[in-house]
Design a protein around this motif. Structure first.
Motif, PDB file in Angstrom:
ATOM      1  N   ARG A  92       0.934  -1.249   0.108  1.00 43.00           N
ATOM      2  CA  ARG A  92       0.129  -0.020   0.006  1.00 43.00           C
ATOM      3  C   ARG A  92       0.718   1.119   0.020  1.00 43.00           C
ATOM      4  O   ARG A  92       0.811   2.239  -0.844  1.00 43.00           O
ATOM      5  CB  ARG A  92      -0.911  -0.089   1.194  1.00 43.00           C
ATOM      6  CG  ARG A  92      -1.756   1.156   1.485  1.00 43.00           C
ATOM      7  CD  ARG A  92      -2.488   1.227   2.857  1.00 43.00           C
ATOM      8  NE  ARG A  92      -2.825   2.543   2.987  1.00 43.00           N
ATOM      9  CZ  ARG A  92      -3.769   2.991   4.305  1.00 43.00           C
ATOM     10  NH1 ARG A  92      -3.496   1.968   5.051  1.00 43.00           N
ATOM     11  NH2 ARG A  92      -3.915   4.342   4.368  1.00 43.00           N
ATOM     12  N   LEU A  93       1.789   1.230   0.830  1.00 43.68           N
ATOM     13  CA  LEU A  93       2.649   2.340   0.892  1.00 43.68           C
ATOM     14  C   LEU A  93       3.562   2.855  -0.536  1.00 43.68           C
ATOM     15  O   LEU A  93       3.631   3.899  -1.109  1.00 43.68           O
ATOM     16  CB  LEU A  93       3.894   2.396   2.023  1.00 43.68           C
ATOM     17  CG  LEU A  93       3.250   2.321   3.285  1.00 43.68           C
ATOM     18  CD1 LEU A  93       4.160   2.067   4.438  1.00 43.68           C
ATOM     19  CD2 LEU A  93       2.525   3.730   3.879  1.00 43.68           C
ATOM     20  N   ARG A  94       3.986   1.593  -1.027  1.00 46.90           N
ATOM     21  CA  ARG A  94       4.630   1.612  -2.385  1.00 46.90           C
ATOM     22  C   ARG A  94       3.598   2.276  -3.438  1.00 46.90           C
ATOM     23  O   ARG A  94       3.843   3.025  -4.098  1.00 46.90           O
ATOM     24  CB  ARG A  94       5.319   0.564  -2.811  1.00 46.90           C
ATOM     25  CG  ARG A  94       6.453  -0.015  -1.997  1.00 46.90           C
ATOM     26  CD  ARG A  94       7.046  -1.241  -2.457  1.00 46.90           C
ATOM     27  NE  ARG A  94       8.548  -1.271  -1.801  1.00 46.90           N
ATOM     28  CZ  ARG A  94       8.750  -2.118  -0.816  1.00 46.90           C
ATOM     29  NH1 ARG A  94       7.637  -2.570  -0.274  1.00 46.90           N
ATOM     30  NH2 ARG A  94       9.735  -2.220  -0.518  1.00 46.90           N
ATOM     31  N   ASP A  95       2.375   1.842  -3.551  1.00 47.48           N
ATOM     32  CA  ASP A  95       1.399   2.350  -4.411  1.00 47.48           C
ATOM     33  C   ASP A  95       1.002   3.605  -4.177  1.00 47.48           C
ATOM     34  O   ASP A  95       1.253   4.365  -5.209  1.00 47.48           O
ATOM     35  CB  ASP A  95       0.023   1.347  -4.206  1.00 47.48           C
ATOM     36  CG  ASP A  95       0.176   0.121  -4.769  1.00 47.48           C
ATOM     37  OD1 ASP A  95       1.390  -0.294  -5.406  1.00 47.48           O
ATOM     38  OD2 ASP A  95      -0.498  -0.938  -4.243  1.00 47.48           O
ATOM     39  N   GLU A  96       0.902   4.128  -2.983  1.00 38.78           N
ATOM     40  CA  GLU A  96       0.759   5.622  -2.695  1.00 38.78           C
ATOM     41  C   GLU A  96       1.881   6.606  -2.946  1.00 38.78           C
ATOM     42  O   GLU A  96       1.570   7.668  -3.293  1.00 38.78           O
ATOM     43  CB  GLU A  96       0.406   5.629  -1.157  1.00 38.78           C
ATOM     44  CG  GLU A  96      -1.222   5.006  -0.855  1.00 38.78           C
ATOM     45  CD  GLU A  96      -1.455   5.117   0.505  1.00 38.78           C
ATOM     46  OE1 GLU A  96      -0.637   5.635   1.490  1.00 38.78           O
ATOM     47  OE2 GLU A  96      -2.701   4.752   0.932  1.00 38.78           O
ATOM     48  N   ARG A  97       3.025   5.931  -2.636  1.00 38.17           N
ATOM     49  CA  ARG A  97       4.313   6.739  -3.261  1.00 38.17           C
ATOM     50  C   ARG A  97       4.136   6.859  -4.570  1.00 38.17           C
ATOM     51  O   ARG A  97       4.715   8.314  -5.047  1.00 38.17           O
ATOM     52  CB  ARG A  97       5.489   6.018  -2.728  1.00 38.17           C
ATOM     53  CG  ARG A  97       6.656   6.841  -2.799  1.00 38.17           C
ATOM     54  CD  ARG A  97       8.109   6.510  -2.296  1.00 38.17           C
ATOM     55  NE  ARG A  97       8.149   5.054  -2.741  1.00 38.17           N
ATOM     56  CZ  ARG A  97       9.354   4.286  -2.495  1.00 38.17           C
ATOM     57  NH1 ARG A  97      10.139   4.605  -1.454  1.00 38.17           N
ATOM     58  NH2 ARG A  97       9.574   3.066  -2.687  1.00 38.17           N
TER      59      ARG A  97
END
Length: 977
Positions: free
Chosen positions: A972-977
């Motif tokens: 999720r964090l990678r997608d949002e970044r």
């Protein structure tokens, strides 16, 4: 209950209305609502009066007082007509909603003419049209009137059910129930159940649903072969309507269900629980529904030949089933006639007749963990003389019966008890004539025999004071009858029973048993020349009392005396060919080895004894010996072999009286073996069987302890409704209701019930029970630790309800009790949970309160550390740091949250190989830290580094099952970044 003083301000009035709203429906709530209306009328501002009148109408409606509800509504309608500006959107919605309440109230009153019902519906339609409101709710009421009258409802149903719902329509659950009942009335069970399914499955609910739907669905479920579903819904649904005057009809349908499934005894128990409904239900329609269900039950009981059983009925007299049935028939017939006269149809009499003419749908359906038959409810002889099992070889002529009983007793055959029971019934019957037979002896001897048997039974159920007194009385009668040997044995039994009386501590009990042994030795010496079977009994008493002393003290020095006395008994009984006492001596010797901790030697003794018993008897010692070997094998860690022994013991015991072979103990031990073997459902069956046997034998305390264990096990198995139904049945027992049962044992039953209610999501009922227990346990000066635990659990439930002020008071009680008897881990967990709940529910506004709970938890952790206490779960300091992180995160204090979580990770330390439990805790802490850091503080790179390192660590340890939440968050964090 009435308010202590009238509210002086409108704020106080609103607070009193909120407080009253938390009370259950019934007269106390209604009386308070009436008083609050009086108080509201004294204020110049009229809006508080509107709120007070709405509360009063609700109290009348759900307190089953339909005559008063329309009167209150008329006042509200007048206020609305005169000053519509008083009613904001919410109050206006409530007012128009309650037109339906009034329609239902008028329908329930046969004295209201049919023209009045139709006029009210016209008023409702006109008001709705004038207000620009949709008419679907009006057509719903028109349909209900048609159904009530017994008219053809096809058109009325289509006009209602085919319309689009409006904001004033009944809730989805209530309308579902009406639609299903329409199909049910048409005889289409399957379609009705299909419509009902969302409600029965819990997907739709309201204040009265699904309890109302369940009560109607029970019989269709049976008729369509869904007995297990009906059973489950009966347990849950009955709890939702019990003792509720506004749901008396639903209670009646549950009673009918019991009557038609072979559960007449449970039906009578439930009737007793709802006895108050006879006088509290003021709605004629609900009362007719209730009385008809009661009559179905009573008719069935009467038909089965139990019309003389006591039954709970109208207050003021004691009722039998037959008498109450006749009374109810007259009252219910009159009510049905009144409705039919008003309506101009025969619908109510026809429906009543159809219910009363129903035949049972099942011969037997086990509804609860405590199945009972009507015979169990019949007045019985004292517990000392339970009904014997049928014996075809029992001699009937009186002299032969007496001689046979004495012969069996002399041999030690437990079948003697069956004879004594039969003789007791004959000898105490009016007009008894004692045989004039020298072989039988005088009446005093028979009376002594019966007293001795009664004393032995009292001892078996641990009623030692009664046993001692009866043995002494029997000894005196034996003396009168010229039987000094039997008198000596009875006095020896009295010595043993007296020594077994409860003592304040083991040392005192040990001293009493030592003194009893000395007295038995003197008694033996003072009575030379006894018949061999009597002397063997005295020797057995001497060995037994020393065995009990060893069991009490656990002293190695007390082993040799037991073995020495057992050898004396074995030598004497062997020389005189008294087989029962030989096997008794060998059992004592095996038990002594077991008590000394030498289980292999004890097993060897029982192996040899079993070989002897199978070869030469007596056969009646086989169940007890197998039971002992089963317990020994459990102690040696071989539950499979124990299960085999105990199962065989029960099989062999099947032909003998339960108390003679200790069947209840065998079931209890088999339950333990089943638990070791991972068979909890089988264990539950044995526990309940053990308890019921103890109950029938008069050992009520033992029975209730075993039932308490069964209730906890059923809760652990997720059988919540079974647990609650079992406990409700036990708590309704007369000696429990009268306060005669041990108060701590009853408190344990109530505590388990409160936990079950909580597990079953009945938070309101669970909180009320916990609060009551917390108040009672505050007086347990000898057990402050239990009070601390109960008060702590109470505080958590109050926190779940958002009542943090009350939770604070409860947890302060727990802290005070903890100071006297520490409960570090339980109290720390309670405080942490309260902090989490307050922060989660109130966010930043609840942060100070949550942190106050955590400060208390920190002090508990400091105390535990100083005392050298080690937690069984997570270390208290690490758990506290983690909770600080969660609380701060809920409140939006993310920097503080991250600091706390990193401290928690440091305290936990990275998991090592072979620590799966700690690995899971550590992974969850990493996940929360990563969420705070990456999502809320937007430090994505740092969060990803943390998560990736944790995943690598867990993978290296072979703990991949804990990595998924971490990888999901990282993705999720990678997608949002």
């Amino acid at each position: 209950m009435p308010t202590p003083a009238p509210p002086r301000t409108t704020d106080e009035l609103y607070e009193a209305l909120r407080e009253n709203d938390r009370r259950p429906y019934g007269r106390p709530r209604t009386v308070t609502a009436e008083e609050l209306v009086d108080a509201a009328e004294r204020f110049e501002e009229p809006v508080p009066l509107v709120h007070a009148l709405l509360e009063l109408q609700e109290a009348y409606t759900y307190g089953s007082e339909p005559r008063k509800s329309p009167v209150v509504f008329a006042r509200l309608l007048t206020l609305f007509d005169e000053r519509p500006g008083l009613f904001d959107d919410r109050l206006r919605h409530t007012l128009f909603w309650r037109f339906k309440w009034v329609a239902n109230a008028l329908l329930a009153l046969p004295e209201v003419p049919l023209t009045g019902l139709r006029q009210w519906l016209t008023e409702m339609r006109d008001r709705y049209e004038k207000a620009g409101l949709g008419l679907q709710p009006y057509y719903g009421q028109a349909y209900q009137l048609a159904a009530h009258l017994g008219e053809d409802t096809t058109a009325a149903y289509e006009l209602w059910a085919g319309r689009t719902r409006t904001p004033l329509s009944d809730c989805e659950a209530c309308e579902t129930c009406e639609r299903a009942r329409h199909h049910l009335a048409a005889g289409d069970d399957e379609r009705a159940l299909a419509v009902w399914e969302p409600v029965l499955a819990g997907q739709e609910s309201c204040q009265e649903e699904p309890a109302r739907s369940v009560s109607y669905a029970l019989l269709p479920l049976l008729r369509t072969g869904r007995a297990d579903r009906a059973r489950a819904l009966h347990l849950a649904g009955y709890r939702g309507c019990r003792r509720n005057p506004s749901m008396a009809g639903e209670v009646g349908r549950h009673l009918e269900f019991c009557a038609l499934t072979g559960n007449e005894a449970r039906g009578l128990e439930l009737l007793a629980e709802n006895r108050a409904l006879f006088d509290e239900v003021d709605s004629p329609r609900d009362l007719l529904d209730f009385l008809t269900g009661v009559e179905v039950l009573l008719s069935r009981v009467d038909h089965l030949g139990h019309g003389e059983l006591p039954a709970a009925g109208y207050a003021g007299r004691a009722w039998t089933v037959a008498a109450l049935r006749a009374e109810i028939r007259g009252r219910a017939d009159d009510l049905a006639a009144r409705f039919d006269t008003r309506n101009g149809t025969s619908a109510h009499a026809d429906r009543r007749r159809a219910r009363l003419d129903r035949e049972p749908l099942l011969d037997a359906l086990e509804l609860t963990l405590r199945p009972r038959a009507l015979d169990d409810l019949a007045p019985t002889a004292p517990p000392a003389a339970p009904a014997p099992r049928t014996r075809p070889d029992l001699p009937e002529p009186l002299p032969e019966l007496i001689l046979r009983a004495r012969e069996l007793d002399e041999r030690g055959d437990p079948d003697a008890r069956t004879c004594w029971t039969r003789l007791r019934a004959l000898a105490t019957a009016p007009g008894y004539t004692h045989p004039d037979d020298p072989a039988v002896g005088p009446l005093a001897r028979l009376r002594a025999d019966l007293l001795a048997d009664e004393a032995n039974r009292a001892g078996d159920r641990d009623d030692f004071a009664v046993a001692a007194a009866l043995h002494e009385e029997a000894a005196g009668l034996y003396e009168d009858a010229g039987r000094p040997g039997e008198a000596a044995v009875c006095r020896g039994c009295a010595e043993l029973a007296t020594a077994e009386l409860p003592a304040p501590d083991p040392a005192t009990k040990t001293a009493a048993l030592t003194a009893a042994h000395a007295a038995l030795v003197r008694l033996h010496e003072e009575n030379p020349g006894l018949a061999p079977h009597l002397e063997a009994r005295l020797l057995r008493l001497r060995a037994t009392v020393l065995g009990l002393r060893l069991q009490t003290s656990g002293s190695r020095g007390h082993v040799a005396p037991v073995l020495a006395e057992a050898e004396l008994l074995l030598d004497f009984a062997g020389r005189h060919g008294i087989a029962a006492q030989v096997s008794g001596g060998l059992l004592l010797r095996a038990s002594a080895h077991a008590l000394a901790g030498d289980l292999p030697a004890a097993v060897a003794e029982t192996d040899a004894l079993l070989a002897r018993l199978r070869a030469a008897g007596p056969a009646w010692h086989l169940p007890r010996t197998l039971g002992l070997r089963g317990r020994l094998r459990l102690g040696l860690g071989d539950p499979e072999a124990a299960h085999t022994d105990l199962t065989e013991a029960l099989r062999l015991a099947a032909d003998r009286s339960d108390d003679a072979v200790g069947t209840a103990r065998l079931h209890g031990d088999l339950a333990e073996a089943c638990m070791h073997l991972g068979r909890p459902d089988e264990a539950l069956r044995h526990l309940t069987r053990s308890a019921e046997l103890d109950l029938r034998g008069g050992s009520r305390t033992d029975a209730f302890r075993t039932y308490s264990n069964a209730a906890r096990l059923s809760l652990d198995l997720g059988r919540v409704e079974d647990c609650i139904a079992l406990l409700d049945s036990l708590l309704a027992e007369p000696d429990v209701a009268a306060g005669e049962m041990d108060d701590r044992l009853v408190a344990q039953l109530r505590l388990t019930r409160a936990r079950a209610l909580h597990t079953g999501d009945d938070l309101k009922a669970a909180t009320a029970e916990f609060a009551a227990l917390a108040a009672e346990s505050a007086g347990w000066d000898d057990d402050p630790g239990s009070h601390a635990m109960i008060a702590a659990e109470t505080a958590v439930l109050l926190g779940e309800s958002g009542e943090f002020d009350r939770a604070r008071k409860a947890v302060d009680q727990a802290i005070a009790a903890h100071a006297r008897e520490p409960r570090y881990e339980q109290l720390s967990g309670c405080l942490r949970e309260l902090a989490r709940l307050q922060a989660q529910q109130e966010g930043a506004e609840g942060l100070s309160g949550a942190r106050a709970f955590l400060s208390d938890a920190a002090r508990i952790a400091d105390e535990a550390r100083a005392a050298g206490y080690e937690a069984h779960g997570r270390p208290l300091d690490a758990a506290l740091a983690y909770e600080h992180g969660r609380v701060d995160a809920y409140a939006g204090a993310y920097e503080e949250a991250l600091t706390a979580l990193e401290r928690a990770l440091g305290l936990l330390g990275e998991p090592e190989p072979g620590e799966p439990g700690r690995a899971g805790e550590w992974a969850e802490c990493v996940r929360l830290a990563g969420a705070v850091e990456g999502v809320y503080l937007e430090r994505t790179d740092s969060a990803l580094a943390r998560l990736d390192a944790a995943v690598a660590r867990l993978t290296a340890l072979g703990q991949e099952e804990h990595t998924e939440p971490l990888t999901v968050l990282a993705a999720r964090l990678r997608d949002e970044r």
